[in-house]
Scaffold this motif. Sequence first.
Motif, mmCIF file in Angstrom:
data_model
loop_
_atom_site.group_PDB
_atom_site.id
_atom_site.type_symbol
_atom_site.label_atom_id
_atom_site.label_comp_id
_atom_site.label_asym_id
_atom_site.label_seq_id
_atom_site.Cartn_x
_atom_site.Cartn_y
_atom_site.Cartn_z
ATOM 1 N N LEU A 195 25.889 43.247 -74.203
ATOM 2 C CA LEU A 195 25.426 42.392 -74.754
ATOM 3 C C LEU A 195 26.219 41.420 -74.668
ATOM 4 O O LEU A 195 27.399 41.470 -74.902
ATOM 5 C CB LEU A 195 25.944 43.439 -76.741
ATOM 6 N N ILE A 196 26.059 40.149 -74.324
ATOM 7 C CA ILE A 196 26.948 39.116 -73.918
ATOM 8 C C ILE A 196 26.394 37.724 -75.425
ATOM 9 O O ILE A 196 25.738 37.209 -75.450
ATOM 10 C CB ILE A 196 26.291 38.342 -72.450
ATOM 11 N N TYR A 197 27.874 36.896 -74.941
ATOM 12 C CA TYR A 197 28.301 35.885 -76.254
ATOM 13 C C TYR A 197 27.831 34.934 -75.272
ATOM 14 O O TYR A 197 29.043 35.149 -74.610
ATOM 15 C CB TYR A 197 28.873 35.873 -77.074
ATOM 16 N N LEU A 224 18.191 33.764 -75.273
ATOM 17 C CA LEU A 224 19.367 33.593 -76.120
ATOM 18 C C LEU A 224 18.742 33.343 -77.828
ATOM 19 O O LEU A 224 18.403 32.581 -77.414
ATOM 20 C CB LEU A 224 20.308 31.889 -75.927
ATOM 21 N N LEU A 225 19.469 34.595 -78.275
ATOM 22 C CA LEU A 225 19.300 34.648 -79.892
ATOM 23 C C LEU A 225 20.494 34.162 -80.969
ATOM 24 O O LEU A 225 21.300 34.172 -80.811
ATOM 25 C CB LEU A 225 18.666 36.121 -80.668
ATOM 26 N N ALA A 257 22.896 37.076 -76.002
ATOM 27 C CA ALA A 257 21.860 37.505 -74.897
ATOM 28 C C ALA A 257 22.517 38.913 -74.732
ATOM 29 O O ALA A 257 22.717 40.065 -74.975
ATOM 30 C CB ALA A 257 22.130 36.858 -73.372
ATOM 31 N N ILE A 258 21.124 39.950 -74.135
ATOM 32 C CA ILE A 258 20.847 41.248 -73.706
ATOM 33 C C ILE A 258 20.531 41.515 -71.989
ATOM 34 O O ILE A 258 20.011 40.338 -71.251
ATOM 35 C CB ILE A 258 20.352 42.049 -74.682
ATOM 36 N N LEU A 313 18.665 38.200 -64.421
ATOM 37 C CA LEU A 313 20.149 39.547 -65.451
ATOM 38 C C LEU A 313 20.192 38.951 -66.785
ATOM 39 O O LEU A 313 20.806 39.354 -67.680
ATOM 40 C CB LEU A 313 21.508 38.923 -64.913
ATOM 41 N N LEU A 314 19.209 38.062 -67.636
ATOM 42 C CA LEU A 314 19.133 38.365 -68.743
ATOM 43 C C LEU A 314 17.346 38.943 -69.493
ATOM 44 O O LEU A 314 17.060 38.307 -68.759
ATOM 45 C CB LEU A 314 19.508 37.049 -69.681
#
Length: 489
Positions: A101-103, A148-149, A336-337, A116-117
């Motif tokens: 999980l990436i901000y 992105l969410l 993002a995942i 990669l996302l």
Amino acid sequence: MKKMLALLITFALILALTTACTNEASEKETDENSNGTKTIKVVYKDEGPSNPVAKAYFSNLEKALKEDKQLDVKFELVEMPQGNYAEKLNLLLMSGEIPDLIYFQGGDQQIAEQDLLEDLTPYIEKSEHIKNIIQPHNEERMKNYPYLLWIKPLDSKTPVMRKDWFDKMNSSTELMENPSVDNYFKFFQELVESPPGGSGKPANAVTVAGDITELDFIFEMAFGINQTWIKNGGDYEYSKVSAQEKEKLAFYNKLYTAGLLDNQYLTKQWDTKEKAFYDGETGVIVGTNGKIIDIYNGKMKQVNGESAEVVVLPPAKGDFQGFAPTDITKESRGLAISSQSKNKETVFQVLDYLASAEGQMLDRLGFEGEHYESTDSGINLTEKYYNEWYARFWEPAEFEPEKPLLTPLLSEPAEQSRELAYEFYNTDNSFIIPVELISKWDAMENLYKEFSTDIITGKRPIDDFDKYVEEWLKAGGDEVTEYANKNIK
């Protein structure tokens, strides 16, 4: 010979035992990841393992997921070094260390282009809760860029100042009735020349964090810049090379020269900007509507007393009025995942849980006994909630906990800032720059930042604007402008 044979047998036994243990550990890890505790690696700005609130938050989230969803997860927080978060994050990801999980707060596009996302569209469609709380501007952004969410209210920024100072000023009423650019100048002038605090402060009327973006939220639309691409005759023209931009930069130079715009604004960061505000060194700062304004309000009262609550100022009024147009091409920040994650479904289950009523109790309200008190009659939010708590994930428009809220989620100034953001909502016509033009676009944006800074600080005369436009067009502006006129509908 016998000794050698004994050594070989011993070595073989050790090797066999080591291999068996390794295989057993590997099988255990595989079994744990598929049927037991799943470890989710998270990278999130300011929410690393050295932050005690972040550690407590994710620890509480682990417990809530297990109790409410029978989901057994362990969060592993990544510590990010100080400095530009987008740059540091990209270095981490390029090294091959890609959390689940990436901000992101910028720099995500080049990562997405490398596949990669994860495309979040199918996850949202089959979600239990997220599909019910996603807002119209989020939906538009997801259609254009599904990686992105960020389910938050409109991210318009609003200017605020101390109410006790505002009430003492002669020009306050005129500003609120007619917030023209000229009246804003007079208001700023009074702030500095006749300090309402009576102590020789503030040193300047307004400060911003490092560039003029925050200042644009007050003034840009008044100068006729209501979208990124504006009409010049029958064609679209980039707003930053327009006659309207030239007029705006001349005004910013006027503020700077008069000492009304903080002459140290280029070196200000968000924390030093806020400190100057609380300490009374500057009169006005700009912050994201809603919760950020809530935090400004709480801290200002904490430092200077109850009478120092903040008052929200209107956007300047001219050709248009508003807190800058809202970009709907993509989320400028968000979660993002990783497409490389082995736990993608689980990660989204966590995100979906945080959109539920139970998940919102933690994400929106914080820790019971610290940020809120639950009684038989309802929920009371504490001062600590107003001063420091913010939702790490989602802020849906509607939030109804099991018990009624006895105190509002937002203070009155924060609620007013949110209402004004929606009142002046205006969509932008910007677009995602195509891959083949990104490097040129970055160079053009850097050219603008350098030129606008030189104009504002007086290093170059405003008459050099035409030279800058020529440089901008040669740097790739002609190509991007041609693309814009073919693709803007």
